[in-house]
Design an enzyme around this catalytic site. Sequence first.
Site, PDB file in Angstrom:
ATOM      1  N   LYS A  46       0.832  -1.195   0.000  1.00  0.00           N
ATOM      2  CA  LYS A  46       0.000   0.000   0.000  1.00  0.00           C
ATOM      3  C   LYS A  46       0.873   1.254   0.000  1.00  0.00           C
ATOM      4  CE  LYS A  46      -3.324   2.330   3.034  1.00  0.00           C
ATOM      5  NZ  LYS A  46      -2.462   3.485   3.325  1.00  0.00           N
ATOM      6  N   LYS A  51       7.480   0.809   1.812  1.00  0.00           N
ATOM      7  CA  LYS A  51       8.246   0.013   0.834  1.00  0.00           C
ATOM      8  C   LYS A  51       9.580   0.678   0.528  1.00  0.00           C
ATOM      9  CE  LYS A  51       5.346   0.186  -2.506  1.00  0.00           C
ATOM     10  NZ  LYS A  51       4.506   1.184  -1.838  1.00  0.00           N
ATOM     11  N   LYS A  77       5.304   8.339  -7.916  1.00  0.00           N
ATOM     12  CA  LYS A  77       5.788   9.383  -7.012  1.00  0.00           C
ATOM     13  C   LYS A  77       7.293   9.556  -7.114  1.00  0.00           C
ATOM     14  CE  LYS A  77       4.382   7.861  -3.018  1.00  0.00           C
ATOM     15  NZ  LYS A  77       3.940   6.510  -3.383  1.00  0.00           N
ATOM     16  N   ASP A 165      -1.573  -0.431  -4.533  1.00  0.00           N
ATOM     17  CA  ASP A 165      -2.954   0.032  -4.574  1.00  0.00           C
ATOM     18  C   ASP A 165      -3.514   0.042  -5.986  1.00  0.00           C
ATOM     19  OD1 ASP A 165      -1.320   1.664  -2.444  1.00  0.00           O
ATOM     20  OD2 ASP A 165      -3.363   1.598  -1.672  1.00  0.00           O
TER      21      ASP A 165
END
Length: 336
Positions: A46, A51, A77, A165
């Site tokens: 998620k 991570k 990101k 996700d």
Amino acid sequence: MFSIDAPIDPSSALAKRLRAEAAIEPTPVVTTEPTKDTQIIAIYGKGGIGKSFTLANLSYNMAQQGKKVLLIGCDPKSDTTSLLFGGRACPTIIETSSKKKLAGDEVKIGDVCFKRDGVFAMELGGPEVGRGCGGRGIIHGFELLEKLGFHEWGFDYVLLDFLGDVVCGGFGLPIARDMCQKVIVVGSNDLQSLYVANNVCSAVEYFRKLGGNVGVAGMVVNKDDGTGEAAAFAEAVGIPILAAIPADDDIRRKSANYEIVGRPGDRWGPLFDQLSLNVGTAPPVRPTPLSQDALLGLFAGEAVGRGVVLEPASFEDMCGRTDFAKPSLEVVYETV
């Protein structure tokens, strides 16, 4: 000439061949230690579960043990390598490729791959918000990596950081196309992160049924507060816990300052030493994903609202009043 609209004679050779192919069972999942020189491992979880924190420290620890490691950020990101590089942004493959293309130049390895203390790292990147598909960006990034000779690079480990996700095709690429040997999920003792972890296990199982070979090597529990839901999940789906990283203020503070905590010999070094060993030796296994009710069953009822009753809505509820008269279409004939 064969037409896709034409019915197939059940007694024909084609029909027999199709039945024979359909009857072939998928190849059993590999449960022995991987034999390839390079282990390619996809890490899913998620967003915000840790991570990037886990991978930055894991890759650094592996490199300090003499392993040649490549860390690839596959999150739009583009923050996978930020901790590794002390908060500095790494030029992404997507943006670099676009600039080079406009200038008529080719992308070289030195344009997109950077290193620190033995760790090699790069970011695939993604489009700006509302200007493209993140999954397609992942696919384009890997196509460029192949042109740069990805399959010829001599690494001991290639670690891929994927956002769990998102379920569109590009983010499932390593599982769908057997681009990695095994998957690791990062989760915590909360429902949302375990929901994502369960989805990843479902994806692995789905592609196994289609003939895929990727398995799940295990789970890293991050921000572990000792409540045990993540461990219960791992046991239920049949995967091992590779490491449990505690919810410790020292880790939180150092990570916020872009410090590596997984250095061999430091306070948290032994934890990441063991994680490095487990990641390298854990075989890929075939998980057993949970149903939604079984997933909720890992948590206390008051925490997830299992006692809530689904009350059907009525037409009057939707209209906001109870005196709504529905006209009839029935035709009434007067009798003489």
